[in-house]
Design an enzyme around this catalytic site. Structure first.
Site, PDB file in Angstrom:
ATOM      1  N   ASP A  33       0.856  -1.190   0.000  1.00 45.72           N
ATOM      2  CA  ASP A  33       0.000   0.000   0.000  1.00 45.72           C
ATOM      3  C   ASP A  33       0.896   1.245   0.000  1.00 45.72           C
ATOM      4  O   ASP A  33       1.894   1.314   0.723  1.00 45.72           O
ATOM      5  CB  ASP A  33      -0.913  -0.002   1.227  1.00 45.72           C
ATOM      6  N   ASN A  89     -12.614  -3.087   2.713  1.00 43.87           N
ATOM      7  CA  ASN A  89     -13.512  -1.940   2.738  1.00 43.87           C
ATOM      8  C   ASN A  89     -14.423  -2.015   1.517  1.00 43.87           C
ATOM      9  O   ASN A  89     -13.940  -2.231   0.391  1.00 43.87           O
ATOM     10  CB  ASN A  89     -12.706  -0.639   2.718  1.00 43.87           C
ATOM     11  N   GLN A  96     -14.373   2.574   1.252  1.00 41.44           N
ATOM     12  CA  GLN A  96     -13.642   2.180   0.043  1.00 41.44           C
ATOM     13  C   GLN A  96     -13.353   3.409  -0.808  1.00 41.44           C
ATOM     14  O   GLN A  96     -14.258   4.214  -1.083  1.00 41.44           O
ATOM     15  CB  GLN A  96     -14.464   1.158  -0.753  1.00 41.44           C
ATOM     16  N   HIS A 102     -10.197  -5.160  -3.282  1.00 38.07           N
ATOM     17  CA  HIS A 102      -8.857  -5.386  -2.730  1.00 38.07           C
ATOM     18  C   HIS A 102      -8.955  -5.783  -1.270  1.00 38.07           C
ATOM     19  O   HIS A 102      -9.838  -5.337  -0.547  1.00 38.07           O
ATOM     20  CB  HIS A 102      -7.959  -4.161  -2.896  1.00 38.07           C
TER      21      HIS A 102
HETATM   22  P1  AMP Z   1      -9.590   1.556   0.280  1.00 37.67           P
HETATM   23  O1  AMP Z   1      -9.690   2.850   1.041  1.00 37.67           O
HETATM   24  O2  AMP Z   1      -9.974   0.347   1.078  1.00 37.67           O
HETATM   25  O3  AMP Z   1     -10.300   1.637  -1.048  1.00 37.67           O
HETATM   26  O4  AMP Z   1      -8.058   1.338   0.004  1.00 37.67           O
HETATM   27  C1  AMP Z   1      -7.394   1.859  -1.087  1.00 37.67           C
HETATM   28  C2  AMP Z   1      -5.941   1.798  -0.745  1.00 37.67           C
HETATM   29  O5  AMP Z   1      -5.190   1.951  -1.923  1.00 37.67           O
HETATM   30  C3  AMP Z   1      -5.480   2.909   0.231  1.00 37.67           C
HETATM   31  O6  AMP Z   1      -4.968   2.317   1.415  1.00 37.67           O
HETATM   32  C4  AMP Z   1      -4.402   3.635  -0.563  1.00 37.67           C
HETATM   33  O7  AMP Z   1      -3.316   4.032   0.236  1.00 37.67           O
HETATM   34  C5  AMP Z   1      -4.008   2.592  -1.600  1.00 37.67           C
HETATM   35  N1  AMP Z   1      -3.441   3.109  -2.828  1.00 37.67           N
HETATM   36  C6  AMP Z   1      -3.911   4.131  -3.587  1.00 37.67           C
HETATM   37  N2  AMP Z   1      -3.142   4.307  -4.681  1.00 37.67           N
HETATM   38  C7  AMP Z   1      -2.159   3.373  -4.603  1.00 37.67           C
HETATM   39  C8  AMP Z   1      -1.038   3.044  -5.429  1.00 37.67           C
HETATM   40  N3  AMP Z   1      -0.773   3.699  -6.571  1.00 37.67           N
HETATM   41  N4  AMP Z   1      -0.229   2.033  -5.035  1.00 37.67           N
HETATM   42  C9  AMP Z   1      -0.477   1.366  -3.890  1.00 37.67           C
HETATM   43  N5  AMP Z   1      -1.527   1.624  -3.080  1.00 37.67           N
HETATM   44  C10 AMP Z   1      -2.345   2.616  -3.431  1.00 37.67           C
END
Ligand code: AMP
Ligand code: ZN
Length: 116
Positions: A33, A89, A96, A102
């Site tokens: 992440d 999430n 989310q 994910h």
């Molecule tokens: P969610 O809030 O459950 O949708 O989680 C999305 C996650 O994606 C968050 O924890 C972000 O930090 C992560 N995220 C967003 N962009 C990237 C990226 N380019 N590479 C890795 N993680 C990411």
């Protein structure tokens, strides 16, 4: 190809956006992440696009199996022998922010419950 061109995690799955590929097989990919909430914070995604867990059904039973098995595999690779947390999430109330299913794998510190 992971099918949905405007989706961030499809681009990651397709290699258009490079990430450290912590683990992958035919169906899933794990990568760190970008904004870690714990010493170990890895995302496990299906390579195929599903907007969220709520967009899956029994048709995806095998894929959902793969996601959890991969999360456990990555936990082993990361030596999270003292435990870990998996979080999915889902939708606005679930917090989310990326609309590609994910699994968060979190570990390396004591997790607290309940979450905020
Ligand atoms: P969610 O809030 O459950 O949708 O989680 C999305 C996650 O994606 C968050 O924890 C972000 O930090 C992560 N995220 C967003 N962009 C990237 C990226 N380019 N590479 C890795 N993680 C990411
Ligand atoms: Zn996608």
């Amino acid at each position: 190809m992971a099918t949905t061109p405007d989706c961030l995690f499809c681009k990651i799955a397709d290699g258009v956006i490079p990430v450290t590929r912590v683990y992958e097989n035919k169906a899933v990919l794990a990568f760190p992440d970008i904004n870690p909430q714990a010493p170990v914070h890895i995302l496990v995604i299906p390579k195929q696009h599903f907007a969220s867990l709520a967009h899956t059904s029994s048709t995806e039973a095998e894929l959902l199996n793969e996601l959890l098995l991969a999360a456990n595999k990555v936990a082993q690779l990361q030596h999270l022998d003292n435990g870990f947390r998996v979080v999915i999430n889902t939708g606005p109330d679930g917090g989310q922010t990326v609309d590609h299913l994910h699994v968060h794998l979190l570990g390396g510190r004591q997790m607290h419950w309940p979450p905020g």
